[in-house]
Design an enzyme around this catalytic site. Structure first.
Site, PDB file in Angstrom:
ATOM      1  N   TYR A 240      17.671 -33.590  45.394  1.00  0.00           N
ATOM      2  CA  TYR A 240      16.480 -33.959  44.629  1.00  0.00           C
ATOM      3  C   TYR A 240      15.544 -32.773  44.714  1.00  0.00           C
ATOM      4  O   TYR A 240      15.244 -32.292  45.804  1.00  0.00           O
ATOM      5  CB  TYR A 240      15.802 -35.195  45.218  1.00  0.00           C
ATOM      6  N   ASP A 268      18.987 -36.913  36.492  1.00  0.00           N
ATOM      7  CA  ASP A 268      18.690 -38.135  35.728  1.00  0.00           C
ATOM      8  C   ASP A 268      17.599 -38.985  36.359  1.00  0.00           C
ATOM      9  O   ASP A 268      17.467 -40.160  36.057  1.00  0.00           O
ATOM     10  CB  ASP A 268      19.964 -38.980  35.546  1.00  0.00           C
ATOM     11  N   HIS A 360      23.806 -42.837  37.408  1.00  0.00           N
ATOM     12  CA  HIS A 360      23.180 -43.107  38.712  1.00  0.00           C
ATOM     13  C   HIS A 360      23.471 -44.555  39.157  1.00  0.00           C
ATOM     14  O   HIS A 360      22.593 -45.266  39.649  1.00  0.00           O
ATOM     15  CB  HIS A 360      21.671 -42.893  38.569  1.00  0.00           C
TER      16      HIS A 360
HETATM   17  O1  173 Z   1      19.295 -44.404  43.593  1.00  0.00           O
HETATM   18  C1  173 Z   1      18.494 -44.261  44.508  1.00  0.00           C
HETATM   19  O2  173 Z   1      18.073 -45.208  45.166  1.00  0.00           O
HETATM   20  C2  173 Z   1      18.012 -42.931  44.773  1.00  0.00           C
HETATM   21  O3  173 Z   1      18.565 -42.034  44.265  1.00  0.00           O
HETATM   22  C3  173 Z   1      16.822 -42.694  45.604  1.00  0.00           C
HETATM   23  C4  173 Z   1      15.839 -41.856  45.144  1.00  0.00           C
HETATM   24  C5  173 Z   1      14.691 -41.672  45.894  1.00  0.00           C
HETATM   25  C6  173 Z   1      14.549 -42.302  47.107  1.00  0.00           C
HETATM   26  C7  173 Z   1      15.547 -43.118  47.593  1.00  0.00           C
HETATM   27  C8  173 Z   1      16.689 -43.302  46.829  1.00  0.00           C
END
Ligand code: 173
Length: 500
Positions: A240, A268, A360
């Site tokens: 991320y 995404d 996702h």
């Molecule tokens: O899908 C998710 O839950 C995920 O990608 C996510 C994103 C940020 C924080 C925790 C999980």
């Protein structure tokens, strides 16, 4: 000689307000007063533990080093004398009692014969909060279910009389050997469902030559996971991208230095989808606290676990950033979360080494198409431009995979390998590392049988002619109902009435 300050429980307990808030985590005392407004999960949850030991609540949703890296050293006040800390008396709820009974009564592992079984067990043996977070998907969860259904609109065209005594389903993924054409896809917050979290995946993967994609938001820290891996074990990293690019640069370069083999950038999720099962759970779980805080802190009490901790993700990420990623790492870069041929072409032209056709796990844009359906659009579009096949550009698919036959369909249609997330997660929530090993074994058994029956002895022999995908893009065809899936799938429920 040591100048570490030793505090007592009663001393810490005096700092239990919004204007003066100390907490204990892993035996250490922190002054988090100034940090309260910045906490990605909101202030309310910290204030619930003001003056107390917050370890149990902290652990599942933070890597161990989160607090030390986010809090200036002068706020690290010292250690606490454990004998003086009032034990947090955990009220054992009915839910918890029931859960313990289910854990005792889990089906023996040798009675688990398919990946759906793990999901059924996990639903009972993990907390309601964990189940809500893991199982939820966005809005009406149409895409979540479509991910599964799409595989059932593709039918096999098996070949016969090919001497299938020996079949081999091993392959390479981004140049790394893999015993299966499957990798363990990233899922966050593993300790919500099992105390050892993602390490269960790492250990099982190393025993079976499977590649794990490590999540940015894993409960275990990146280094814990890397330390648990063998030196020759291949791992990928899911990224991320942080609003603060310096943090991202350091993270990526650290991963590369530790030997991670590929970087999967999630593209995404500029904002997290509204996962309503998760949102309702948070609403119920934190209601008492949130009421007190309402109007003071602006906390959104209905965000759910994931949204609460995702505010660092940069929504401004764009194609313009790709050269920067290429400049900071030599790892292959793969864009995870492509849903159209247009973007697949842009990705190829941007010079990345691969794409994951993914929605996702149905957790982002609801009614986005399944990765499998996108695959049959992407492959001809790339081929028409001379971009496919290209050994330096691999296409992956994820979402809805529960059977080796699903994987074989995706491979026949042009995918190099397939990502599997929730089934491995549910396997370790239910049985720890052993569960994951069993899931891998189930895949093996299914690959052996299905490849024999399909007449494909190696992965290279999986060709488009072995499947009929003509109904894939038609969203109205009827297929026989998948009972294992439907019986496990938990329908969304409405708002709860208040208790009188
Ligand atoms: O899908 C998710 O839950 C995920 O990608 C996510 C994103 C940020 C924080 C925790 C999980």
């Amino acid at each position: 000689m040591s100048d570490i300050r030793v505090l007592t429980g009663p001393e810490v307990a005096q700092h239990a307000s919004k204007d003066d808030c100390w907490i204990i985590v892993h035996g250490k005392v922190y002054d988090v007063t100034d940090f309260l407004p910045e906490h990605p999960g909101g202030q309310a949850i910290i204030l619930k533990y003001a003056g107390k030991d917050a370890t149990a609540a902290y652990e599942p949703i933070h890597p161990p080093d989160a607090i030390t890296t986010n809090l200036p050293v002068e706020k690290h006040l010292g250690v606490v004398d454990a004998s003086t800390v009032a034990k947090v008396v955990k009220v054992v709820t009915e839910e918890e009692k029931q859960r313990q009974k289910y854990i005792e009564a889990r089906p023996p592992l040798d009675t688990i014969i398919n990946l759906h079984d793990f999901e059924n067990v996990a639903r009972k043996v993990i907390s309601e909060k964990a189940w809500a977070y893991y199982s939820s998907a966005s809005d009406d969860e149409i895409t979540l279910r479509e991910n599964r259904m799409a595989y059932q609109r593709v039918w096999f065209r098996p070949r016969i009389l090919r001497d299938v005594t020996n079949v081999d389903w091993s392959t390479t993924i981004l140049g790394q050997k893999s015993s299966l054409p499957v990798y363990i896809s990233a899922t966050a917050l593993g300790k919500l469902g099992h105390p050892e979290g993602e390490l269960c995946l790492t250990r099982a993967a190393q025993n079976h030559g499977v590649i794990q994609m490590v999540a940015t938001l894993a409960s275990c820290s990146f280094d814990e996971i890397l330390d648990a891996a063998k030196p020759d074990q291949s791992l990928f990293l899911q990224l991320y991208v942080n609003r603060d690019r310096e943090i991202t640069r350091k993270y990526v370069q650290h991963a590369e230095a530790r030997g991670v083999k590929a970087l999967f950038i999630t593209v995404d999720a500029p904002q997290l989808g509204r996962r309503e099962k998760d949102m309702r759970m948070k609403f119920v779980g934190e209601e008492g606290v949130a009421k007190v805080q309402d109007g003071q802190s602006g906390i959104k009490k209905d965000e759910g676990v994931a949204r609460a901790i995702s505010s660092f993700i940069d929504p401004s990420l764009s194609w313009k950033d790709i050269p920067w990623f290429k400049s900071i790492t030599k790892m292959p870069i793969i864009l995870k979360g492509i849903s159209t041929a247009e973007d697949a072409i842009l990705a190829y032209e941007a010079g990345v080494q691969g794409i994951v056709l993914s929605n996702h796990g149905g957790r982002q844009l609801d009614t986005a198409r399944s990765g499998l359906e996108v695959l049959v659009e992407v492959v001809p579009a790339l081929r028409a431009r001379g971009y496919f096949p290209d050994p330096n550009f691999e296409i992956f698919v994820d979402g809805g995979v529960r059977r080796a036959s699903d994987v074989l369909k995706a491979l026949a249609l042009g995918a190099k390998a397939v990502g599997v997330g929730r089934p491995f997660l549910y396997a370790f929530c239910s049985y720890g590392q052993e569960g994951v090993e069993k899931a891998i074994q189930i895949f093996r058994d299914e690959f052996e049988m299905n490849m024999r029956l399909l007449g494909a002895r190696t992965i290279d022999e999986l060709v488009p002619e072995m499947v009929d995908a003509s109904a894939l893009s038609s969203h109205v065809v009827l297929t026989p109902q998948d009972n294992l899936f439907h019986n496990t799938y938990q329908p969304l429920s409405g708002a709860k009435f208040q208790e009188s």
